[in-house]
Design a protein around this motif. Structure first.
Motif, PDB file in Angstrom:
ATOM      1  N   ALA A 135       0.828  -1.209   0.000  1.00 56.22           N
ATOM      2  CA  ALA A 135       0.000   0.000   0.000  1.00 56.22           C
ATOM      3  C   ALA A 135       0.860   1.257   0.000  1.00 56.22           C
ATOM      4  O   ALA A 135       0.522   2.253  -0.660  1.00 56.22           O
ATOM      5  CB  ALA A 135      -0.927  -0.012   1.219  1.00 56.22           C
ATOM      6  N   ILE A 136       1.977   1.228   0.730  1.00 58.53           N
ATOM      7  CA  ILE A 136       2.890   2.381   0.736  1.00 58.53           C
ATOM      8  C   ILE A 136       3.441   2.628  -0.661  1.00 58.53           C
ATOM      9  O   ILE A 136       3.468   3.772  -1.149  1.00 58.53           O
ATOM     10  CB  ILE A 136       4.028   2.153   1.744  1.00 58.53           C
ATOM     11  CG1 ILE A 136       3.489   2.167   3.178  1.00 58.53           C
ATOM     12  CG2 ILE A 136       5.103   3.224   1.578  1.00 58.53           C
ATOM     13  CD1 ILE A 136       4.538   1.863   4.218  1.00 58.53           C
ATOM     14  N   PHE A 137       3.857   1.568  -1.328  1.00 66.97           N
ATOM     15  CA  PHE A 137       4.405   1.730  -2.670  1.00 66.97           C
ATOM     16  C   PHE A 137       3.330   2.199  -3.654  1.00 66.97           C
ATOM     17  O   PHE A 137       3.587   3.060  -4.511  1.00 66.97           O
ATOM     18  CB  PHE A 137       5.011   0.404  -3.155  1.00 66.97           C
ATOM     19  CG  PHE A 137       6.303   0.059  -2.463  1.00 66.97           C
ATOM     20  CD1 PHE A 137       7.126   1.044  -1.967  1.00 66.97           C
ATOM     21  CD2 PHE A 137       6.696  -1.262  -2.300  1.00 66.97           C
ATOM     22  CE1 PHE A 137       8.327   0.736  -1.330  1.00 66.97           C
ATOM     23  CE2 PHE A 137       7.883  -1.581  -1.678  1.00 66.97           C
ATOM     24  CZ  PHE A 137       8.702  -0.569  -1.184  1.00 66.97           C
ATOM     25  N   ILE A 138       2.132   1.633  -3.553  1.00 65.46           N
ATOM     26  CA  ILE A 138       1.046   2.052  -4.441  1.00 65.46           C
ATOM     27  C   ILE A 138       0.701   3.519  -4.202  1.00 65.46           C
ATOM     28  O   ILE A 138       0.494   4.296  -5.147  1.00 65.46           O
ATOM     29  CB  ILE A 138      -0.182   1.154  -4.239  1.00 65.46           C
ATOM     30  CG1 ILE A 138       0.105  -0.259  -4.753  1.00 65.46           C
ATOM     31  CG2 ILE A 138      -1.403   1.725  -4.963  1.00 65.46           C
ATOM     32  CD1 ILE A 138      -0.987  -1.258  -4.457  1.00 65.46           C
ATOM     33  N   THR A 139       0.629   3.921  -2.937  1.00 64.35           N
ATOM     34  CA  THR A 139       0.342   5.319  -2.617  1.00 64.35           C
ATOM     35  C   THR A 139       1.414   6.243  -3.172  1.00 64.35           C
ATOM     36  O   THR A 139       1.109   7.336  -3.680  1.00 64.35           O
ATOM     37  CB  THR A 139       0.235   5.504  -1.096  1.00 64.35           C
ATOM     38  OG1 THR A 139      -0.760   4.605  -0.579  1.00 64.35           O
ATOM     39  CG2 THR A 139      -0.154   6.933  -0.746  1.00 64.35           C
ATOM     40  N   THR A 140       2.660   5.829  -3.097  1.00 60.37           N
ATOM     41  CA  THR A 140       3.746   6.634  -3.649  1.00 60.37           C
ATOM     42  C   THR A 140       3.595   6.824  -5.152  1.00 60.37           C
ATOM     43  O   THR A 140       3.862   7.906  -5.690  1.00 60.37           O
ATOM     44  CB  THR A 140       5.098   5.969  -3.344  1.00 60.37           C
ATOM     45  OG1 THR A 140       5.241   5.807  -1.928  1.00 60.37           O
ATOM     46  CG2 THR A 140       6.246   6.804  -3.871  1.00 60.37           C
ATOM     47  N   VAL A 141       3.118   5.788  -5.843  1.00 61.93           N
ATOM     48  CA  VAL A 141       2.957   5.862  -7.297  1.00 61.93           C
ATOM     49  C   VAL A 141       1.806   6.783  -7.677  1.00 61.93           C
ATOM     50  O   VAL A 141       1.924   7.625  -8.580  1.00 61.93           O
ATOM     51  CB  VAL A 141       2.740   4.452  -7.877  1.00 61.93           C
ATOM     52  CG1 VAL A 141       2.398   4.534  -9.366  1.00 61.93           C
ATOM     53  CG2 VAL A 141       3.980   3.605  -7.680  1.00 61.93           C
ATOM     54  N   VAL A 142       0.655   6.652  -6.986  1.00 56.45           N
ATOM     55  CA  VAL A 142      -0.545   7.413  -7.372  1.00 56.45           C
ATOM     56  C   VAL A 142      -0.629   8.764  -6.681  1.00 56.45           C
ATOM     57  O   VAL A 142      -1.563   9.526  -6.952  1.00 56.45           O
ATOM     58  CB  VAL A 142      -1.820   6.592  -7.068  1.00 56.45           C
ATOM     59  CG1 VAL A 142      -1.801   5.274  -7.814  1.00 56.45           C
ATOM     60  CG2 VAL A 142      -1.980   6.354  -5.565  1.00 56.45           C
ATOM     61  N   ALA A 143       0.323   9.077  -5.801  1.00 60.55           N
ATOM     62  CA  ALA A 143       0.273  10.348  -5.071  1.00 60.55           C
ATOM     63  C   ALA A 143       0.232  11.569  -5.981  1.00 60.55           C
ATOM     64  O   ALA A 143      -0.534  12.510  -5.708  1.00 60.55           O
ATOM     65  CB  ALA A 143       1.449  10.430  -4.100  1.00 60.55           C
ATOM     66  N   PRO A 144       1.020  11.650  -7.069  1.00 63.23           N
ATOM     67  CA  PRO A 144       0.924  12.836  -7.936  1.00 63.23           C
ATOM     68  C   PRO A 144      -0.469  13.037  -8.522  1.00 63.23           C
ATOM     69  O   PRO A 144      -0.940  14.177  -8.635  1.00 63.23           O
ATOM     70  CB  PRO A 144       1.955  12.551  -9.038  1.00 63.23           C
ATOM     71  CG  PRO A 144       2.929  11.625  -8.401  1.00 63.23           C
ATOM     72  CD  PRO A 144       2.118  10.765  -7.477  1.00 63.23           C
ATOM     73  N   PHE A 145      -1.137  11.943  -8.899  1.00 69.09           N
ATOM     74  CA  PHE A 145      -2.498  12.041  -9.420  1.00 69.09           C
ATOM     75  C   PHE A 145      -3.460  12.549  -8.349  1.00 69.09           C
ATOM     76  O   PHE A 145      -4.310  13.400  -8.611  1.00 69.09           O
ATOM     77  CB  PHE A 145      -2.942  10.666  -9.931  1.00 69.09           C
ATOM     78  CG  PHE A 145      -4.356  10.630 -10.439  1.00 69.09           C
ATOM     79  CD1 PHE A 145      -4.735  11.371 -11.534  1.00 69.09           C
ATOM     80  CD2 PHE A 145      -5.308   9.851  -9.796  1.00 69.09           C
ATOM     81  CE1 PHE A 145      -6.041  11.338 -12.006  1.00 69.09           C
ATOM     82  CE2 PHE A 145      -6.613   9.807 -10.244  1.00 69.09           C
ATOM     83  CZ  PHE A 145      -6.985  10.557 -11.362  1.00 69.09           C
TER      84      PHE A 145
END
Length: 343
Positions: free
Chosen positions: A43-53
């Motif tokens: 979840a941390i990695f996924i959040t890091t990826v979608v954070a700019p969006f």
């Protein structure tokens, strides 16, 4: 001066011993809580990826936070669904042909036994062949079950992503450690995806042109396993060997099934990847291998996928503090004492 040097060595020895004990305790804790920690780290990695969006919706489009969370989750759910469908389709195919795969390995073994018997080397052929035909489908099914178990954690991952997004301050400019970690992981993911796609496409085309059965399935495995540095490329290259022996009578075709994909991995790993990953993770190859072994022991195949980004982030954190900076240098393959002596 001698007393001061001795005292400093004693301090470093005590610190090193405490860190070893802390690492062992942390390893036991991570292994015991793996059912929760694996979805949390994902979840941390996924959040890091979608954070700019997510940040773009909140800061530029002025969406309420809950709307931004919902739209971001829809994107995450769509990506996870596509990946899950790909896993399901691929491993359903593997399970469906698992018995045939075992039979083909058994046929290969019979050929080897005939060659050994011609040289007067006696082996219990029936026992070994039956064991192979029994074990290979079992291992394939277990691998599929493992990945299906990862997919079953999707709901828990999404719950963690929701809380992480709600707790994110989109208006705060991130600097320092957090900015470096987010940038490093995003660059690593994008670059590895490009490398994996290129490698899988080339390998898949080669296997298809050679006429290897299930060439698309092996290409998909190449795409997935390339995310595991070093080991993944070796494993994905060796996987088609039993099928090649069973499908081809021409030894040159069998050699080509292994040699050409291996050459593709070497060329991309030696020439394309270093230029594409210009910034690099600043991790020594030995550090990468040890981290693969460590996280693979703790969290299985998922840990091997997460090992490199976790160690890269750990190196960034260690490099920010004077006390732990030598450890960061060690992870990078630079020995602080020797470098200082050379200077």
């Amino acid at each position: 001066m001698e007393h001061r040097r001795l005292r400093k060595e004693q301090v470093w020895l005590a610190v090193g011993s405490l860190m070893i004990l802390a690492t062992v305790a942390l390893a036991f804790a991570l292994a015991y809580t793996r059912d929760v920690m694996i979805p949390f780290v994902l979840a941390i990695f996924i959040t890091t990826v979608v954070a700019p969006f997510f940040d773009y919706q909140v800061t530029r489009l002025r969406f309420p936070r809950w709307i931004a969370v919902v739209t971001t989750l829809l994107v995450v759910a769509a990506l996870i669904s596509l990946l899950s469908l790909a896993f399901v389709a691929a491993f359903q195919a593997m399970v469906a042909v698992a018995s045939d795969y075992g039979q083909q390995v058994g046929d290969l073994s019979e050929r080897l036994f005939d060659s050994l018997q011609s040289r007067h080397i006696q082996i219990d052929q029936a026992k070994v062949v039956s064991l192979i035909e029994e074990r290979v489908p079992q291992y394939v099914t277990q691998s599929a079950g493992l990945l299906m178990g990862v997919i079953s954690h999707t709901l828990l991952v999404i719950i963690f992503v929701v809380f992480l997004l709600f707790g994110r301050d989109s208006h705060k400019r991130r600097t320092g450690i957090m900015a470096d970690i987010e940038r490093t992981f995003r660059e690593y993911l994008v670059e590895m995806t490009i490398i994996s796609t290129l490698t899988a496409t080339l390998v898949g085309c080669v296997l298809w042109m050679l006429g290897l059965p299930m060439a698309w399935l092996f290409a998909f495995l190449v795409f997935i396993l390339t995310y595991i540095p070093n080991i993944g490329g070796i494993v994905s290259t060796l996987l088609p060997i039993p099928i090649a022996f069973a499908a081809f009578n021409n030894p040159w075709l069998i050699v080509a099934v292994v040699a050409i994909p291996a050459a593709i991995h070497v060329v991309i790993g030696s020439f394309v990847a270093p230029r594409l990953m210009s910034h690099g993770l600043e991790l020594h190859p030995v550090t990468i291998l040890l981290s693969l072994a460590f996280w693979g022991l703790l969290w299985g195949i998922v840990g091997m996928f997460l090992a490199v980004p976790i160690m890269a982030m750990l190196r960034i954190v260690l490099a920010e503090f004077e006390t732990t900076r030598p450890l960061a240098e060690l992870l990078s393959g630079r020995l602080p004492g020797r470098d200082a002596a050379r200077r």
